[in-house]
Motif scaffolding. Structure first.
Motif, PDB file in Angstrom:
ATOM      1  N   ASN A 109       8.908  11.481   0.114  1.00 14.67           N
ATOM      2  CA  ASN A 109       7.570  12.063   0.193  1.00 14.67           C
ATOM      3  C   ASN A 109       6.483  11.012   0.357  1.00 14.67           C
ATOM      4  O   ASN A 109       5.389  11.313   0.827  1.00 14.67           O
ATOM      5  N   TYR A 110       6.776   9.793  -0.070  1.00 18.08           N
ATOM      6  CA  TYR A 110       5.799   8.706  -0.032  1.00 18.08           C
ATOM      7  C   TYR A 110       6.335   7.546   0.789  1.00 18.08           C
ATOM      8  O   TYR A 110       7.545   7.410   0.984  1.00 18.08           O
ATOM      9  N   LEU A 111       5.414   6.719   1.230  1.00 18.31           N
ATOM     10  CA  LEU A 111       5.776   5.565   2.043  1.00 18.31           C
ATOM     11  C   LEU A 111       5.079   4.331   1.490  1.00 18.31           C
ATOM     12  O   LEU A 111       3.872   4.363   1.217  1.00 18.31           O
ATOM     13  N   GLY A 112       5.844   3.258   1.305  1.00 21.35           N
ATOM     14  CA  GLY A 112       5.288   1.970   0.934  1.00 21.35           C
ATOM     15  C   GLY A 112       5.121   1.130   2.180  1.00 21.35           C
ATOM     16  O   GLY A 112       6.067   0.991   2.965  1.00 21.35           O
ATOM     17  N   VAL A 113       3.947   0.613   2.391  1.00 18.68           N
ATOM     18  CA  VAL A 113       3.648  -0.212   3.561  1.00 18.68           C
ATOM     19  C   VAL A 113       3.238  -1.582   3.052  1.00 18.68           C
ATOM     20  O   VAL A 113       2.241  -1.708   2.335  1.00 18.68           O
TER      21      VAL A 113
ATOM     22  N   GLY B 117      -0.231   9.018  10.752  1.00 20.28           N
ATOM     23  CA  GLY B 117      -1.484   8.280  10.732  1.00 20.28           C
ATOM     24  C   GLY B 117      -1.658   7.330   9.561  1.00 20.28           C
ATOM     25  O   GLY B 117      -2.572   6.511   9.579  1.00 20.28           O
ATOM     26  N   PHE B 118      -0.778   7.429   8.552  1.00 18.94           N
ATOM     27  CA  PHE B 118      -0.942   6.571   7.374  1.00 18.94           C
ATOM     28  C   PHE B 118      -0.782   5.096   7.727  1.00 18.94           C
ATOM     29  O   PHE B 118      -1.634   4.277   7.382  1.00 18.94           O
TER      30      PHE B 118
ATOM     31  N   VAL C 212       0.864  -1.177   0.000  1.00 20.06           N
ATOM     32  CA  VAL C 212       0.000   0.000   0.000  1.00 20.06           C
ATOM     33  C   VAL C 212       0.903   1.231   0.000  1.00 20.06           C
ATOM     34  O   VAL C 212       1.821   1.329   0.817  1.00 20.06           O
ATOM     35  N   MET C 213       0.654   2.159  -0.919  1.00 22.37           N
ATOM     36  CA  MET C 213       1.484   3.359  -0.989  1.00 22.37           C
ATOM     37  C   MET C 213       0.642   4.601  -0.784  1.00 22.37           C
ATOM     38  O   MET C 213      -0.504   4.681  -1.237  1.00 22.37           O
TER      39      MET C 213
END
Length: 100
Positions: free
Chosen positions: A67-71, A37-38, A30-31
């Motif tokens: 700037n973005y996060l991969g979970v 809170g993401f 999920v990106m």
């Protein structure tokens, strides 16, 4: 030959439509924007669809510019319907940009 003598088809056996054997561990990436809170939002949704979800297995990866996060979450998939519903819940969340 009666209908009961034929082997099940995909119309009568939904397992034939899937390449996944259920139950199984299933990773989902999920990106979204790297904001407070993401990760919590993603893990909360995962737990709704997999009560045994273990948040300690979550993997995080920052984008190259940060700037973005991969979970990556790994859920116990129990059916195609469960996975479809989970994907819909994730993709409809306002913090989520992409679900793979």
């Amino acid at each position: 030959m009666s209908a009961s003598q034929f082997p099940p088809t995909s119309a009568t056996d939904p397992r034939k439509d899937s390449l996944i054997e259920y139950p199984s561990r299933f990773p989902i990436k999920v990106m979204g924007a790297k904001v407070d809170g993401f990760v919590h939002a993603v893990t909360t949704i995962a737990r709704e669809f997999d009560p045994s979800f273990d948040a300690s297995t979550v993997e995080l990866r920052d984008s190259s510019k940060g700037n973005y996060l991969g979970v990556t979450i790994t859920v116990t998939a129990t059916s195609r319907q469960q996975l479809d519903d989970l994907y819909r819940a994730l993709t409809s969340h306002p913090m989520v940009k992409v679900v793979l």
